[in-house]
Design an enzyme around this catalytic site. Structure first.
Site, PDB file in Angstrom:
ATOM      1  N   LYS A 155      -2.196   6.289  -2.869  1.00 28.07           N
ATOM      2  CA  LYS A 155      -2.714   5.680  -1.653  1.00 28.07           C
ATOM      3  C   LYS A 155      -4.075   5.099  -1.984  1.00 28.07           C
ATOM      4  O   LYS A 155      -5.020   5.835  -2.234  1.00 28.07           O
ATOM      5  CB  LYS A 155      -2.826   6.759  -0.580  1.00 28.07           C
ATOM      6  CG  LYS A 155      -3.051   6.234   0.801  1.00 28.07           C
ATOM      7  CD  LYS A 155      -2.938   7.373   1.790  1.00 28.07           C
ATOM      8  CE  LYS A 155      -3.055   6.873   3.207  1.00 28.07           C
ATOM      9  NZ  LYS A 155      -2.834   7.952   4.162  1.00 28.07           N
ATOM     10  N   LYS A 187       4.175  -0.006   0.743  1.00 27.36           N
ATOM     11  CA  LYS A 187       3.735  -0.256   2.103  1.00 27.36           C
ATOM     12  C   LYS A 187       2.305  -0.740   2.108  1.00 27.36           C
ATOM     13  O   LYS A 187       1.516  -0.363   1.247  1.00 27.36           O
ATOM     14  CB  LYS A 187       3.837   1.020   2.940  1.00 27.36           C
ATOM     15  CG  LYS A 187       4.941   0.919   3.950  1.00 27.36           C
ATOM     16  CD  LYS A 187       5.032   2.083   4.879  1.00 27.36           C
ATOM     17  CE  LYS A 187       6.380   2.067   5.568  1.00 27.36           C
ATOM     18  NZ  LYS A 187       7.159   3.261   5.391  1.00 27.36           N
ATOM     19  N   GLN A 188       1.992  -1.546   3.065  1.00 27.41           N
ATOM     20  CA  GLN A 188       0.611  -1.946   3.199  1.00 27.41           C
ATOM     21  C   GLN A 188       0.188  -1.786   4.645  1.00 27.41           C
ATOM     22  O   GLN A 188       0.891  -2.193   5.563  1.00 27.41           O
ATOM     23  CB  GLN A 188       0.436  -3.394   2.752  1.00 27.41           C
ATOM     24  CG  GLN A 188      -0.888  -3.964   3.188  1.00 27.41           C
ATOM     25  CD  GLN A 188      -1.417  -5.012   2.262  1.00 27.41           C
ATOM     26  OE1 GLN A 188      -0.728  -5.451   1.363  1.00 27.41           O
ATOM     27  NE2 GLN A 188      -2.653  -5.416   2.477  1.00 27.41           N
ATOM     28  N   ASP A 225      -2.467  10.746  14.172  1.00 24.22           N
ATOM     29  CA  ASP A 225      -1.515   9.644  14.212  1.00 24.22           C
ATOM     30  C   ASP A 225      -0.087  10.190  14.175  1.00 24.22           C
ATOM     31  O   ASP A 225       0.685   9.885  13.269  1.00 24.22           O
ATOM     32  CB  ASP A 225      -1.763   8.695  13.033  1.00 24.22           C
ATOM     33  CG  ASP A 225      -0.922   7.430  13.122  1.00 24.22           C
ATOM     34  OD1 ASP A 225      -0.443   7.117  14.231  1.00 24.22           O
ATOM     35  OD2 ASP A 225      -0.736   6.770  12.098  1.00 24.22           O
TER      36      ASP A 225
END
Lengths: 220, 177
Positions: free
Chosen positions: A27, A7-8, A128
């Protein structure tokens, strides 16, 4: 160490790899060339430390989250456990909705409420909360929720911040999963049971935030 | 039973050698050897280890810190392993709690960069005991004491004590409990 990009995001890249035989997630936060190098370094360091701290705090408060394997400030990497055999709550909710499995949806909502209540009663703000940042392991009765991505988390006891946390989840939840207003109410109800001391203030704030949006109006 | 030699994930030229001995009669002598420099190794207390992975995480961190000037808190990479394992910031306290005691009957050994196997050979010659598979350390750990020293909560203990310990070891320089 062989890495596979999975993932980016805007702040960094997520790789899947192995750490001494254990499946892990790396990460890596990248340098932002538009920032002054000193500021960039300080911001990255701060956020990495915040994430590591939150992972430890959660674990100590009895909230499940990935184990931390390594924090390397110099190379801007955090290496942590890759939770095997899990799906995001987002996918899980979809599956349950397709099957029209009201019973398991209800128990899922209760579980989410319980975890969030515990999170906030320990003054951890996730920052988040979305259904993509919660993993679920197992199915139905035997499932467990694992919180991930603490990159924006911090510690605060203010009701406002907790309210925003819930508001962000509400928006994310209702837009990704249509017709779940009743379900979200279950989340809030269980939340109240698990955050007895602060829930009332948080609910009041939540109402307020719903009226005005996440950001406070800047008048005067 | 052979010792385990593991290549470092972040510095592929570096290795970590792990070995476990049971029914050891001469821990005192082994410690003396380390202290007077006959060989360099970390001699760990088995009751404080739940899994070899715990030691790997601490050793990995020690090697990474060794390769970055000014990061090491102790004199050498082997004492750094002991220090990293411990939740305490007090070096001598860490050595006391995580280094093998004179009366222990088992020792867990970690050696960094023993490429030729010389150090391990020297250790095997010195130790009066029986070398066993490193995974057997799981039978020797004292969870009650671990819980006390690392201040683990009951919830953590019920999921995975190992995950709780490695998280603490990895986050040690960022946050102390």
């Amino acid at each position: 160490m062989e890495r596979v990009l999975i993932k980016q995001g805007a702040e960094g890249k997520l790789y899947s790899s192995e750490f001494y035989g254990k499946p892990c997630i790396v990460k890596e936060r990248f340098t932002k060339s538009y920032r002054h190098p000193a500021l960039d370094k300080s911001l990255t360091t701060q956020r990495m430390k915040a994430e590591a701290r939150a992972l430890l705090r959660c674990r100590m408060s009895g909230i499940e989250c990935p184990a931390l394997y390594m924090v390397d400030i110099e190379s801007r990497c955090i290496i942590m456990e890759r939770v095997l055999n899990s799906v995001t709550v987002r996918e899980y909710t979809r599956t349950l909705q397709e099957k029209d499995d009201a019973k398991n949806l209800l128990s899922l909502a209760k579980q989410i409420g319980e975890v969030l209540g515990r999170l906030h009663s320990n003054n951890i703000i996730h920052g988040d909360l979305t259904t993509s940042n919660m993993l679920i392991k197992g199915y139905g009765e035997n499932s467990r929720i694992i919180l991930i991505d603490f990159g924006l988390s911090y510690f605060d006891s203010v009701a406002e911040d907790k309210g925003v946390d819930l508001y962000v989840l509400e928006r994310a939840f209702l837009s990704t999963h249509p017709n779940t207003e009743a379900l979200f109410q279950v989340i809030l109800d269980t939340y109240k049971d698990n955050n007895k001391t602060g829930a009332e203030d948080v609910m009041k704030k939540l109402e307020e935030i719903r009226m005005r949006g996440r950001k406070r109006t800047m008048v005067g | 039973m052979a010792a385990e030699v593991i290549a470092n994930e972040l510095f592929p030229d570096s290795t970590i050698t792990l070995a476990l001995f049971r029914n050891v009669e001469n821990v005192k002598e082994i410690r003396q050897c380390v202290m007077n420099g006959t060989f360099e190794a970390a001699i760990l207390k088995t009751s404080m280890i739940v899994d070899p992975f715990q030691v790997i995480v601490a050793a990995n961190k020690a090697v990474v810190h060794q390769n970055k000037v000014g990061k090491m808190m102790t004199k050498n990479v082997h004492s750094e392993i002991l220090f990293n394992l411990s939740p305490s910031k007090n070096i001598s306290d860490s050595f006391r709690k995580f280094g093998a005691g004179d009366t222990d009957q088992s020792v867990f050994i970690a050696v960094i960069d023993d490429k030729t196997g010389q150090t391990l050979q020297a250790i095997q010659n010195t130790v009066k005991g029986q070398q066993v598979d490193v995974d057997e350390v799981k039978q020797l750990s004292d969870l009650n004491n671990i819980k006390k020293i690392y201040k683990l909560t009951d919830a953590e203990l019920s999921w995975s004590p190992l995950d709780a310990l490695v998280t603490r070891i990895a986050a040690k320089d960022i946050m102390t409990i």
